[in-house]
Design an enzyme around this catalytic site. Sequence first.
Site, PDB file in Angstrom:
ATOM      1  N   LYS A  51       0.846  -1.191   0.000  1.00 34.79           N
ATOM      2  CA  LYS A  51       0.000   0.000   0.000  1.00 34.79           C
ATOM      3  C   LYS A  51       0.884   1.244   0.000  1.00 34.79           C
ATOM      4  O   LYS A  51       1.920   1.270   0.691  1.00 34.79           O
ATOM      5  CB  LYS A  51      -0.869  -0.061   1.255  1.00 34.79           C
ATOM      6  CG  LYS A  51      -1.977   0.947   1.387  1.00 34.79           C
ATOM      7  CD  LYS A  51      -2.802   0.607   2.628  1.00 34.79           C
ATOM      8  CE  LYS A  51      -3.995   1.523   2.825  1.00 34.79           C
ATOM      9  NZ  LYS A  51      -4.822   1.091   3.968  1.00 34.79           N
TER      10      LYS A  51
ATOM     11  N   SER B 141      -9.381   0.690   3.123  1.00 36.47           N
ATOM     12  CA  SER B 141      -8.647   1.573   2.234  1.00 36.47           C
ATOM     13  C   SER B 141      -7.507   0.875   1.494  1.00 36.47           C
ATOM     14  O   SER B 141      -6.860   1.476   0.634  1.00 36.47           O
ATOM     15  CB  SER B 141      -8.083   2.750   3.040  1.00 36.47           C
ATOM     16  OG  SER B 141      -7.165   2.302   4.029  1.00 36.47           O
TER      17      SER B 141
ATOM     18  N   SER C 214      -9.409  -1.875   7.209  1.00 39.39           N
ATOM     19  CA  SER C 214      -8.903  -1.662   5.854  1.00 39.39           C
ATOM     20  C   SER C 214      -8.085  -2.801   5.262  1.00 39.39           C
ATOM     21  O   SER C 214      -7.702  -2.740   4.091  1.00 39.39           O
ATOM     22  CB  SER C 214      -8.080  -0.366   5.798  1.00 39.39           C
ATOM     23  OG  SER C 214      -8.921   0.746   5.965  1.00 39.39           O
TER      24      SER C 214
END
Length: 468
Positions: free
Chosen positions: A83, A159, A183
């Site tokens: 990420k 996310s 997330s």
Amino acid sequence: MAKSSDSVWMSCADIAKSVTSGATTASAVTETALAYIKKHNPSLTAFTDVTAERARKRAKAIDEDRNAGRALGPLAGVPFAVKNLFDVAGLTTRAGSKINRDLPPARRDSPLIERLEAQGAVLVGALNMGEYAYDFTGENIHDGASRNPHDTSRMSGGSSGGSGTAVASGMVPLALGSDTNGSIRVPSSFCGLFGLKPTYGRLPRNRSFPFVDSFDHLGPIARTTRDLALAYDAMQGYDGDDAACVDRAAKPATPQLSSGITGLRIAVAGGYFQQAAFPEAIAALDRVAKALNATQQIEIPEATRARAAAYVISATEGASLHLERLRTRAEDFDPATRDRFLAGAMVPSTLVVRAQKFRRWYQKQVLALFDEVDAILAPSTPCTAPLIGQQSFKLGGVEMPVRPNVGIYTQPISFIGLPVVSVPVPLSPMPIGVQIIAAPWREDVALRIAHVLEQNGTVAAPRPKMPD
């Protein structure tokens, strides 16, 4: 020698075995991954940065070590991605934002990247995410929505949406994400993957961009429990540069996967955790409970208040971090993210104090449940992946906004830092996840249960039909 194209859907364990044995090379695996990313990323928007030169250099070094007879790590040649809130040397740490792109490139990798590469893994890039991690959808207005490989009209979840998309599509067998309110678990549920949110303080978070320091966790997403455990074992260890990281002896998970679950007491969360669930979430939970012969139902007390308190703390801590950006560059935020931070900045301090007091009480109540059980089952999400751009859905018969409510079952758990494995139930037409929640520091218990479910065919990461 195996075809290099075989590596696209191979597990981490099988890739490392093939590289170590000489059946293939780390360079061949890396080139296949890079070619696959180049082909599929334009339609899926998983990657924001591809570190091709770095990956090739790293793969070459692994092959040279093997040719020289040096021992290789348990992740030898395994491509992985992170990420884009993880620091990657030479890349700007975007954290899904426009504003952060003005920052200088990171000088050093995140400790978790260093630890994975020390065990032979090969970083191939950074992944799309919701802006500043304040998102459950996987939609980013700056980089585009990361799309669900099982149905590209649907959300990947957030996310860590790019992490879910990248692993589910076969671009990489392993990705790292963050989990503040859900997330890692939400993308794992929507994309049909195994995801681990470890105990708060288990894995160091330094050199990653924060969201809510008192909730933030980092962890892996993969297509098998063994790969999840391999990555988790590689990343464990104390780091004094993260004040939340606890100096606690590592508890290896990989060797214990085969030990089964005889004697483990497993219960199903009732009440709050089923009231607003869609039929597919209940069907998945029932299937997992039946496979484990988990007949006991347990009530997690005051989960509704726990979620409300989690919202208060998330909004205020997040707003505090971004106050200067809100003052000077408000127009460069995603409006939805900006407005929630602004709202958080205006929450009275008395409410924050009350939320923190409740948090301590709630933690004691939930921890007491683990005197009775070893693990608790609950839905990961209330539904399968909604459509990209979908604004609302019905929860418990009430029309509710999608973006904040996808995490209704994850927030009350990360609120107190419990370890969780989200396992994928391959329903048709879309998969959905179930949480296996364990006591603090007992990731091994959650992983053992997940492995048994995988071995008996109850859960699995379904392979999407990728275009030729």
